[in-house]
Scaffold this motif. Structure first.
Motif, short mmCIF file in Angstrom:
data_model
loop_
_atom_site.label_atom_id
_atom_site.label_comp_id
_atom_site.label_asym_id
_atom_site.label_seq_id
_atom_site.Cartn_x
_atom_site.Cartn_y
_atom_site.Cartn_z
N GLY A 47 50.41 -2.95 26.14
CA GLY A 47 50.60 -2.53 27.52
C GLY A 47 50.68 -3.81 28.32
O GLY A 47 50.79 -4.90 27.75
N CYS A 48 50.57 -3.70 29.63
CA CYS A 48 50.69 -4.91 30.45
C CYS A 48 49.58 -5.92 30.17
O CYS A 48 49.68 -7.08 30.56
N SER A 49 48.51 -5.47 29.50
CA SER A 49 47.39 -6.39 29.23
C SER A 49 47.47 -7.03 27.85
O SER A 49 46.49 -7.60 27.37
N PRO A 93 47.93 -2.88 17.24
CA PRO A 93 49.00 -1.89 17.44
C PRO A 93 48.61 -0.90 18.54
O PRO A 93 47.43 -0.66 18.80
N HIS A 94 49.62 -0.32 19.16
CA HIS A 94 49.47 0.57 20.31
C HIS A 94 48.47 1.69 20.01
O HIS A 94 48.70 2.51 19.12
N GLY A 95 47.38 1.71 20.73
CA GLY A 95 46.39 2.78 20.61
C GLY A 95 45.28 2.52 19.61
O GLY A 95 44.28 3.23 19.58
N GLN A 104 42.09 -1.62 27.28
CA GLN A 104 43.20 -0.71 26.98
C GLN A 104 43.72 0.02 28.21
O GLN A 104 42.95 0.39 29.09
N GLY A 105 45.02 0.27 28.23
CA GLY A 105 45.62 1.07 29.29
C GLY A 105 45.51 2.56 28.99
O GLY A 105 45.00 2.96 27.93
N ASP A 106 46.02 3.39 29.92
CA ASP A 106 45.86 4.83 29.74
C ASP A 106 46.84 5.41 28.73
O ASP A 106 46.55 6.41 28.08
N GLY A 107 48.03 4.79 28.60
CA GLY A 107 48.93 5.26 27.54
C GLY A 107 48.31 4.93 26.20
O GLY A 107 48.27 5.75 25.28
N ASP A 108 47.81 3.72 26.11
CA ASP A 108 47.22 3.22 24.86
C ASP A 108 46.01 4.05 24.44
O ASP A 108 45.92 4.52 23.31
N ALA A 122 46.61 8.50 25.19
CA ALA A 122 47.71 9.24 24.55
C ALA A 122 47.76 8.89 23.07
O ALA A 122 47.11 9.51 22.25
N ILE A 123 48.44 7.80 22.75
CA ILE A 123 48.68 7.49 21.33
C ILE A 123 47.38 7.17 20.60
O ILE A 123 47.25 7.42 19.40
N GLY A 124 46.39 6.65 21.33
CA GLY A 124 45.15 6.25 20.67
C GLY A 124 43.98 7.20 20.87
O GLY A 124 42.83 6.81 20.71
N ASN A 140 42.96 2.70 33.99
CA ASN A 140 43.73 3.91 34.28
C ASN A 140 44.57 3.67 35.54
O ASN A 140 44.05 3.65 36.65
N ASN A 141 45.90 3.52 35.33
CA ASN A 141 46.80 3.36 36.48
C ASN A 141 47.79 4.51 36.58
O ASN A 141 48.83 4.38 37.20
N THR A 142 47.47 5.60 35.94
CA THR A 142 48.24 6.85 35.96
C THR A 142 49.71 6.69 35.54
O THR A 142 50.53 7.55 35.85
N THR A 143 49.99 5.63 34.82
CA THR A 143 51.37 5.46 34.37
C THR A 143 51.44 4.47 33.21
O THR A 143 50.46 3.78 32.92
N TYR A 144 52.58 4.45 32.53
CA TYR A 144 52.85 3.44 31.51
C TYR A 144 53.47 2.24 32.22
O TYR A 144 54.65 2.28 32.58
N GLY A 145 52.67 1.22 32.46
CA GLY A 145 53.16 0.08 33.22
C GLY A 145 54.24 -0.69 32.48
O GLY A 145 55.36 -0.86 32.95
N MET A 146 53.90 -1.13 31.29
CA MET A 146 54.77 -2.06 30.58
C MET A 146 56.16 -1.52 30.28
O MET A 146 57.14 -2.23 30.33
N THR A 147 56.23 -0.21 29.96
CA THR A 147 57.52 0.33 29.55
C THR A 147 58.33 0.87 30.73
O THR A 147 59.39 1.46 30.54
N GLY A 148 57.80 0.73 31.95
CA GLY A 148 58.63 1.06 33.10
C GLY A 148 58.26 2.33 33.85
O GLY A 148 59.12 2.98 34.45
#
Ligand SMILES: Cc1ncc(C[n+]2csc(CCOP(=O)(O)OP(=O)(O)O)c2C)c(N)n1
Ligand code: SF4
Lengths: 247, 351
Positions: A51-53, A68-70, A92-96, A99-101, A121-129
């Motif tokens: 993610g962005c981090s 790896p993601h998650g 970790q981000g919220d997608g990471d 969701a996947i993790g 938790n930024n309520t979105t997937y930052g890195m992927t747009g």
């Protein structure tokens, strides 16, 4: 003259790649301050996620593994079991994480791994747009929920700090934000508490930090910061959900 | 005389890994390899080691990644569908250059397939399996003793080349019992683990990653990995040679198929046919030179596999240009294991 404000030694003296108004940088700083306070820099192994981090190792002057993601909680499990004498945290981000993790965080928590988790938790997937995340609020428009998140179609935002607090393996679970000086000071205390749990061998600790992603929210930094307080804190209540050792 | 034990192949792998100093096992149940996690769950606590039954194959291989990143000897085991789940992390560890052991006691497929012996995972094991164009060392034992010896060797090779190593077996070599002579781990010079995470102490920060975004960085990293693969090819090929020196036909195959083929070769010899066996022990790096040398003289090769033709592609790429390569294989499924007589029939067909 007395210096009252300086860069934590656990942070490197480099510029980050984060967008203007992004809260990742602030949260990095709080984590680094907590590491410094407990004198952990030299004995820490940080677990970066995707993610962005992902560039944790460019900003923190500590040993780091990128995962790896998650899967950060599983990798952290392997690290901590192999080096129980080391301080291990995931970031970790919220997608990471949500969701996947999901499986990895639930089971690391449920095993009561002696690790600390910083969940941004930024309520979105930052890195992927700016796609929809499990934490995206109802009605929130993202690049993959262009009409706004509808519960009938996309389900509900997930409250990880509360969910994890229901597991017997979790010793500490809290949610904080960094959108105001008061919240920031509280966030710092919660992160410090979470780290204390691990330092004192008291079990798995988790801090969710609400964060702004101005870029993908289509807002300027001030508007984004305001949204955290106005919309996010409304749904994602700040507070401590579990504190078994009453630290 | 050294003590002999009668054990299953799966137990032999565990004993070899433990003798090699592995104290970290992470896995998830799947037939036909369950005796590996079961054995490790009994033994690891006695050795102050760690056994975790993870929530999935994905989690278990990522736990291996974590333990390996600290320089510990760590392993996981699974069977085909579970190995598919581990592939992302195997690609990561190839990129991160992390040593570890991954055991695939493979089963038949595709999909859930069945639990019979199969060699349908050769391509997956040898040609990458995961994404991004990498290789890992793949070892194919054909006996219980070899399950033990190769498990031990795997950890050394993993550290020498800083790579995951896979043992590719199946239910025949996994479930069968045979005598095993345990022995201490042979001494080998191993490189210092100056990359392992330990908390920076007073030294420089260390980090382990597979993301390279800077101009030219990833290409350079991939050339470095490629140089390593070429070094493996030059130095680490292993094979068994059984009576090929005067052979007019060489039978080849790996693992359990090669065991059955060896019986067929012995039957052919009893009938006066000059037949030998060349069995690759390393599937990556593939012992190409061994094939090239022998087919300079012997022009017929019969490859036997428990699939419809996978290793045969590497055999064809390795033999002398004027050598003929024949293939006999049956895809996996209950009742599909060929008999020695069946393979003898194939030998006679092409001899
Ligand atoms: C297996 C896999 N799937 C998808 C991706 C692509 N990907 C990279 S980051 C990311 C989401 C990041 O969002 P989040 O975890 O919320 O972190 P943020 O960037 O917002 O900090 C995704 C889906 C990936 N790297 N690996
Ligand atoms: S995209 Fe969002 S989360 Fe990522 S750096 Fe920019 S503001 Fe921060």
């Amino acid at each position: 003259m007395q210096q009252v404000f300086k860069r934590p030694t656990s942070l490197k003296d480099v510029q980050t790649h984060f967008c203007p108004g992004c809260h990742h940088g602030t949260i990095h700083r709080l984590v680094a301050e907590a590491l410094d306070e407990f004198g952990l820099q030299k004995e820490t192994i940080g677990i970066a996620s995707i993610g962005c981090s992902v560039f944790l190792y460019y900003y923190f002057d500590i040993d780091v593994i990128e995962t790896p993601h998650g899967r950060a909680p599983a990798v952290a499990t392997g690290v901590k079991r192999a080096r129980p004498d080391r301080f291990v945290f995931t970031y970790q981000g919220d997608g990471d994480l949500a969701a996947i993790g999901t499986a990895e965080i639930i089971h690391a928590a449920n095993r009561g791994e002696h690790i600390s988790v910083i969940f941004v938790n930024n309520t979105t997937y930052g890195m992927t747009g700016g796609q929809m995340a499990p934490t995206t609020l109802l009605g929130q428009k993202t690049s993959t929920s262009p009409y706004g998140r509808k519960p009938q179609v996309e389900g509900y935002p997930i409250r990880m700090a509360e969910l994890l607090s229901g597991l017997d393996g979790v010793a500490f679970s809290a949610r904080a934000a960094v959108n105001s000086p008061k919240n920031l000071m509280d966030a710092k205390k919660q992160i410090r508490k979470a780290f204390r749990y691990q330092v004192e061998g008291k079990g798995f600790s988790f801090v969710e930090v609400l964060a702004a992603c101005p870029t993908n929210w289509g807002m300027n930094p001030i508007e984004a910061n305001e949204r955290v307080g106005r919309e996010m804190c409304e749904f994602f209540k700040l507070g401590t959900f579990k504190n078994t050792a009453e630290l | 005389m050294a003590k002999r034990l009668l054990v299953r192949g799966n137990e032999a792998i565990c004993r070899g890994a433990i003798e090699a100093g592995c104290r970290f096992y992470f896995g998830y149940p799947i037939t036909p390899q369950n005796d590996i996690p079961e054995y490790m769950s009994r033994e690891m606590p006695k050795l102050n080691g760690v056994f975790i039954q993870a929530e999935s194959e994905i989690a278990s291989v990522n736990m291996v990644m974590g333990a390996a990143a600290t320089g510990a000897r760590a392993m996981t085991s699974s069977s085909s569908p579970g190995i598919s789940l581990k592939m992302e992390a195997i690609s990561y560890m190839a990129g991160m250059e992390l040593p570890c052991l991954i055991v695939n006691i493979s089963r038949s497929g595709p999909g859930l397939g069945g639990i019979d012996a199969s060699q349908g995972d050769y391509f997956q094991a040898v040609k990458g399996g995961g994404h991004g164009g990498y290789h890992i060392i793949v070892l194919a034992p054909a006996s219980i003793q070899e399950m033990y010896d190769l498990a031990m060797l795997a950890f050394d090779l993993a550290e020498i080349y800083r790579t995951p190593v896979m043992i590719l077996g199946d239910s025949v070599v996994g479930q069968m019992k045979e005598p095993l002579v345990p022995h201490p781990r042979p001494h080998r010079e191993l490189p210092a683990k100056d990359w392992a995470l330990r908390g920076k102490g007073d030294g420089e920060q260390r980090f382990i990653k597979s993301l390279y975004l800077g101009d030219g960085e990833l290409e350079a990293h991939n050339w470095k990995l490629d140089a390593k693969y070429r070094e493996m090819k030059a130095r680490e090929t292993r094979w068994e040679d059984f009576q090929t020196s005067d052979a007019d036909l060489i039978v080849t195959g790996f693992g359990s198929a090669a065991r059955i083929a060896k019986t067929a070769v012995m039957m052919a010899r009893e009938e006066g046919l000059k037949v030998g066996l060349l069995r690759p022990v390393t599937l990556f790096p593939f012992p190409s030179a061994a094939f090239a040398e022998r087919t300079a003289r012997c022009k017929k090769v019969l490859d036997v596999e428990l699939n419809t033709g996978q290793m045969v592609e590497d055999v064809r790429l390795s033999v002398a240009r004027d050598a003929e390569v024949y293939f006999y294989g049956r895809p996996s499924g209950t009742g599909s294991l060929p008999t020695p007589e069946e393979i003898l029939g194939q030998i006679k067909k092409y001899y």
